[in-house]
Design a protein around this motif. Structure first.
Motif, PDB file in Angstrom:
ATOM      1  N   TYR A 267       0.843  -1.186   0.000  1.00 18.81           N
ATOM      2  CA  TYR A 267       0.000   0.000   0.000  1.00 18.81           C
ATOM      3  C   TYR A 267       0.886   1.246   0.000  1.00 18.81           C
ATOM      4  O   TYR A 267       1.906   1.294   0.689  1.00 18.81           O
ATOM      5  N   PRO A 268       0.498   2.266  -0.741  1.00 24.98           N
ATOM      6  CA  PRO A 268       1.329   3.469  -0.817  1.00 24.98           C
ATOM      7  C   PRO A 268       1.095   4.416   0.347  1.00 24.98           C
ATOM      8  O   PRO A 268       0.047   4.362   1.013  1.00 24.98           O
ATOM      9  N   TYR A 269       2.065   5.268   0.582  1.00 15.99           N
ATOM     10  CA  TYR A 269       1.886   6.379   1.515  1.00 15.99           C
ATOM     11  C   TYR A 269       1.438   7.575   0.684  1.00 15.99           C
ATOM     12  O   TYR A 269       2.177   8.062  -0.178  1.00 15.99           O
ATOM     13  N   ILE A 270       0.208   8.035   0.903  1.00 15.32           N
ATOM     14  CA  ILE A 270      -0.306   9.218   0.232  1.00 15.32           C
ATOM     15  C   ILE A 270      -0.301  10.339   1.256  1.00 15.32           C
ATOM     16  O   ILE A 270      -1.089  10.331   2.210  1.00 15.32           O
ATOM     17  N   ASP A 271       0.595  11.292   1.093  1.00 15.91           N
ATOM     18  CA  ASP A 271       0.818  12.344   2.085  1.00 15.91           C
ATOM     19  C   ASP A 271      -0.210  13.458   1.897  1.00 15.91           C
ATOM     20  O   ASP A 271       0.039  14.448   1.211  1.00 15.91           O
ATOM     21  N   LEU A 272      -1.351  13.310   2.541  1.00 14.96           N
ATOM     22  CA  LEU A 272      -2.432  14.280   2.403  1.00 14.96           C
ATOM     23  C   LEU A 272      -2.026  15.656   2.917  1.00 14.96           C
ATOM     24  O   LEU A 272      -2.491  16.677   2.397  1.00 14.96           O
ATOM     25  N   ASN A 273      -1.158  15.689   3.911  1.00 14.81           N
ATOM     26  CA  ASN A 273      -0.729  16.965   4.488  1.00 14.81           C
ATOM     27  C   ASN A 273       0.300  17.695   3.631  1.00 14.81           C
ATOM     28  O   ASN A 273       0.641  18.844   3.913  1.00 14.81           O
ATOM     29  N   SER A 274       0.795  17.016   2.601  1.00 13.26           N
ATOM     30  CA  SER A 274       1.734  17.660   1.669  1.00 13.26           C
ATOM     31  C   SER A 274       1.132  17.766   0.273  1.00 13.26           C
ATOM     32  O   SER A 274       1.848  17.831  -0.719  1.00 13.26           O
ATOM     33  N   GLY A 275      -0.185  17.792   0.204  1.00 12.84           N
ATOM     34  CA  GLY A 275      -0.859  17.980  -1.075  1.00 12.84           C
ATOM     35  C   GLY A 275      -1.200  16.721  -1.832  1.00 12.84           C
ATOM     36  O   GLY A 275      -1.688  16.793  -2.963  1.00 12.84           O
ATOM     37  N   GLY A 276      -0.950  15.552  -1.241  1.00 10.08           N
ATOM     38  CA  GLY A 276      -1.284  14.307  -1.914  1.00 10.08           C
ATOM     39  C   GLY A 276      -2.780  14.037  -1.880  1.00 10.08           C
ATOM     40  O   GLY A 276      -3.503  14.591  -1.047  1.00 10.08           O
ATOM     41  N   SER A 277      -3.258  13.188  -2.777  1.00 12.20           N
ATOM     42  CA  SER A 277      -4.675  12.825  -2.818  1.00 12.20           C
ATOM     43  C   SER A 277      -4.846  11.480  -3.498  1.00 12.20           C
ATOM     44  O   SER A 277      -4.007  11.068  -4.303  1.00 12.20           O
ATOM     45  N   VAL A 278      -5.931  10.806  -3.184  1.00  8.72           N
ATOM     46  CA  VAL A 278      -6.211   9.513  -3.797  1.00  8.72           C
ATOM     47  C   VAL A 278      -6.434   9.658  -5.294  1.00  8.72           C
ATOM     48  O   VAL A 278      -5.864   8.918  -6.110  1.00  8.72           O
ATOM     49  N   ASN A 279      -7.264  10.602  -5.690  1.00  7.04           N
ATOM     50  CA  ASN A 279      -7.557  10.766  -7.114  1.00  7.04           C
ATOM     51  C   ASN A 279      -6.312  11.175  -7.896  1.00  7.04           C
ATOM     52  O   ASN A 279      -6.075  10.688  -9.008  1.00  7.04           O
ATOM     53  N   GLY A 280      -5.505  12.045  -7.317  1.00  6.90           N
ATOM     54  CA  GLY A 280      -4.265  12.438  -7.972  1.00  6.90           C
ATOM     55  C   GLY A 280      -3.300  11.281  -8.091  1.00  6.90           C
ATOM     56  O   GLY A 280      -2.599  11.133  -9.101  1.00  6.90           O
ATOM     57  N   TYR A 281      -3.272  10.430  -7.066  1.00  6.16           N
ATOM     58  CA  TYR A 281      -2.386   9.267  -7.080  1.00  6.16           C
ATOM     59  C   TYR A 281      -2.799   8.294  -8.184  1.00  6.16           C
ATOM     60  O   TYR A 281      -1.957   7.786  -8.927  1.00  6.16           O
ATOM     61  N   ILE A 282      -4.094   8.055  -8.289  1.00  3.44           N
ATOM     62  CA  ILE A 282      -4.592   7.166  -9.341  1.00  3.44           C
ATOM     63  C   ILE A 282      -4.282   7.743 -10.720  1.00  3.44           C
ATOM     64  O   ILE A 282      -3.852   7.016 -11.635  1.00  3.44           O
ATOM     65  N   ASN A 283      -4.452   9.047 -10.863  1.00  4.31           N
ATOM     66  CA  ASN A 283      -4.131   9.687 -12.147  1.00  4.31           C
ATOM     67  C   ASN A 283      -2.652   9.577 -12.481  1.00  4.31           C
ATOM     68  O   ASN A 283      -2.274   9.462 -13.656  1.00  4.31           O
ATOM     69  N   ALA A 284      -1.804   9.593 -11.451  1.00  2.00           N
ATOM     70  CA  ALA A 284      -0.361   9.454 -11.670  1.00  2.00           C
ATOM     71  C   ALA A 284      -0.032   8.092 -12.255  1.00  2.00           C
ATOM     72  O   ALA A 284       0.767   7.968 -13.191  1.00  2.00           O
ATOM     73  N   VAL A 285      -0.645   7.048 -11.705  1.00  2.00           N
ATOM     74  CA  VAL A 285      -0.394   5.696 -12.210  1.00  2.00           C
ATOM     75  C   VAL A 285      -0.906   5.565 -13.643  1.00  2.00           C
ATOM     76  O   VAL A 285      -0.241   4.969 -14.498  1.00  2.00           O
ATOM     77  N   LYS A 286      -2.054   6.130 -13.920  1.00  3.15           N
ATOM     78  CA  LYS A 286      -2.592   6.090 -15.280  1.00  3.15           C
ATOM     79  C   LYS A 286      -1.667   6.815 -16.251  1.00  3.15           C
ATOM     80  O   LYS A 286      -1.445   6.354 -17.384  1.00  3.15           O
ATOM     81  N   ALA A 287      -1.100   7.940 -15.820  1.00  4.01           N
ATOM     82  CA  ALA A 287      -0.168   8.684 -16.669  1.00  4.01           C
ATOM     83  C   ALA A 287       1.089   7.871 -16.934  1.00  4.01           C
ATOM     84  O   ALA A 287       1.614   7.847 -18.055  1.00  4.01           O
ATOM     85  N   GLY A 288       1.585   7.188 -15.898  1.00  4.79           N
ATOM     86  CA  GLY A 288       2.765   6.350 -16.072  1.00  4.79           C
ATOM     87  C   GLY A 288       2.527   5.220 -17.043  1.00  4.79           C
ATOM     88  O   GLY A 288       3.371   4.908 -17.889  1.00  4.79           O
ATOM     89  N   LEU A 289       1.358   4.604 -16.941  1.00  3.85           N
ATOM     90  CA  LEU A 289       1.033   3.487 -17.832  1.00  3.85           C
ATOM     91  C   LEU A 289       0.928   3.931 -19.288  1.00  3.85           C
ATOM     92  O   LEU A 289       1.198   3.151 -20.206  1.00  3.85           O
ATOM     93  N   MET A 290       0.566   5.179 -19.515  1.00  2.00           N
ATOM     94  CA  MET A 290       0.471   5.686 -20.884  1.00  2.00           C
ATOM     95  C   MET A 290       1.840   5.825 -21.542  1.00  2.00           C
ATOM     96  O   MET A 290       1.958   5.832 -22.764  1.00  2.00           O
ATOM     97  N   LEU A 291       2.882   5.911 -20.729  1.00  3.76           N
ATOM     98  CA  LEU A 291       4.237   6.130 -21.250  1.00  3.76           C
ATOM     99  C   LEU A 291       4.946   4.849 -21.646  1.00  3.76           C
ATOM    100  O   LEU A 291       5.912   4.891 -22.409  1.00  3.76           O
ATOM    101  N   ILE A 292       4.488   3.717 -21.137  1.00  2.00           N
ATOM    102  CA  ILE A 292       5.312   2.514 -21.185  1.00  2.00           C
ATOM    103  C   ILE A 292       4.716   1.423 -22.063  1.00  2.00           C
ATOM    104  O   ILE A 292       3.591   1.518 -22.544  1.00  2.00           O
ATOM    105  N   ASP A 293       5.515   0.358 -22.260  1.00  2.00           N
ATOM    106  CA  ASP A 293       5.048  -0.831 -22.966  1.00  2.00           C
ATOM    107  C   ASP A 293       5.456  -2.066 -22.164  1.00  2.00           C
ATOM    108  O   ASP A 293       5.956  -1.949 -21.038  1.00  2.00           O
ATOM    109  N   GLU A 294       5.260  -3.224 -22.745  1.00  4.48           N
ATOM    110  CA  GLU A 294       5.525  -4.480 -22.024  1.00  4.48           C
ATOM    111  C   GLU A 294       7.001  -4.669 -21.679  1.00  4.48           C
ATOM    112  O   GLU A 294       7.338  -5.452 -20.789  1.00  4.48           O
ATOM    113  N   ASP A 295       7.877  -3.971 -22.378  1.00  2.41           N
ATOM    114  CA  ASP A 295       9.319  -4.143 -22.150  1.00  2.41           C
ATOM    115  C   ASP A 295       9.913  -3.114 -21.200  1.00  2.41           C
ATOM    116  O   ASP A 295      11.106  -3.185 -20.867  1.00  2.41           O
ATOM    117  N   THR A 296       9.113  -2.162 -20.763  1.00  2.00           N
ATOM    118  CA  THR A 296       9.627  -1.107 -19.892  1.00  2.00           C
ATOM    119  C   THR A 296      10.051  -1.660 -18.541  1.00  2.00           C
ATOM    120  O   THR A 296       9.352  -2.475 -17.942  1.00  2.00           O
TER     121      THR A 296
END
Length: 287
Positions: A180-209
């Motif tokens: 489970y990740p540490y989402i630092d809510l007191n430093s501007g982190g958020s669940v929705n932003g975290y999920i969007n980050a993973v989605k953005a990362g997946l858009m950059l990569i392929d099976e060999d990354t």
């Protein structure tokens, strides 16, 4: 609000104890990813290293006492000095070596908000001297490294780096592999932003990354997708409880929300099952 402040104090105390522990027995493990890109694991956030004619480029640097060991590991890869240090965010297990490396002449880079947060508690030598707001590209050791800011994910200053020729992604703490990740809510982190980050990362990569997570072992696209499914499953489960007017304590005690991933050991690291349920509740309730 009082409960949130209390949890913050408890985290800071536990993190301080963690940071002050004896690092004598820590070893730096090096994994070769390509001809010039490596992953270093020690104690704290995973480190990315690029070596070549342009010098040594380091992503994150763990705790200050580990700098000599980290430099020793890097010297086995290159006889050139550390030229650039990139901070993926401001937490001490990723930036603790900034001052040491800055004094050795390294140029420290990070998102604007990382400098703002470090400025209040760090000496001049530890501060990023080059900052960016949205995206940045640097040419290093024969390839372009694309650097992206991800808004309000783990913190408000997260950066993700993609080595365009090597096909290596460093996620910083927007990805904790197998836990489970540490989402630092007191430093501007958020669940929705975290999920969007993973989605953005997946858009950059392929099976060999090859994926360097902030914490956990070297990862693959399949593991990254599993992590996203975990986040979305917990979000859906917590939203159902919120819609039913459940309180934070009721959500925190509802083990069914995370049971599918508790059995896989996701709660056995720094963030346990109750903590992740509370984090999701607080973030989603606010949004």
């Amino acid at each position: 609000m009082k409960l949130l402040k209390l949890s913050t104090i408890i985290f800071l105390i536990s993190f301080s104890n963690y940071a002050q522990r004896n690092f004598d027995n820590v070893t730096i493990e090096t994994t070769k990813l390509t001809d010039h890109v490596y992953m270093l694991i020690g104690s704290g956030g995973n480190i990315g290293v690029s070596v070549g004619e342009d010098g040594v480029f380091v992503i994150d640097n763990q705790f200050a006492p580990l700098t000599p060991k980290i430099l020793e590991a890097i010297k086995k890869l290159s006889d050139k000095p550390v030229k650039i240090v990139m901070n993926t965010h401001h937490h001490g297990d990723h930036t603790g070596g900034n001052e040491n490396l800055g004094k050795l002449g390294a140029t420290i880079m990070a998102h604007d908000n990382v400098r703002k947060r470090l400025k209040a508690k760090s000496p001049k030598e530890a501060l990023p001297i080059i900052t960016f707001n949205d995206k940045l590209h640097i040419q290093m050791n024969g390839e372009q490294v694309a650097i992206f800011h991800i808004e309000n994910a783990h913190t408000d200053g997260d950066a993700m780096l993609y080595f365009t020729e090597s096909n290596v992604l460093h996620t910083g703490d927007t990805y904790f592999n197998g836990r489970y990740p540490y989402i630092d809510l007191n430093s501007g982190g958020s669940v929705n932003g975290y999920i969007n980050a993973v989605k953005a990362g997946l858009m950059l990569i392929d099976e060999d990354t090859k994926i360097i997570p902030g914490h956990g072992h070297l990862s693959t696209k399949t593991e990254y997708e599993t992590f996203l499914k975990m986040l979305e499953t917990i979000k859906s489960n917590v939203l159902k409880d919120i819609a039913s007017n459940k309180t934070e304590d009721e959500v925190a005690s509802n083990t069914s929300i995370t049971s599918a991933y508790d059995t896989l050991g996701y709660g056995n690291a720094f963030i346990n099952s109750e903590k992740i349920r509370r984090t999701f509740y607080r973030s989603l309730k606010e949004q």
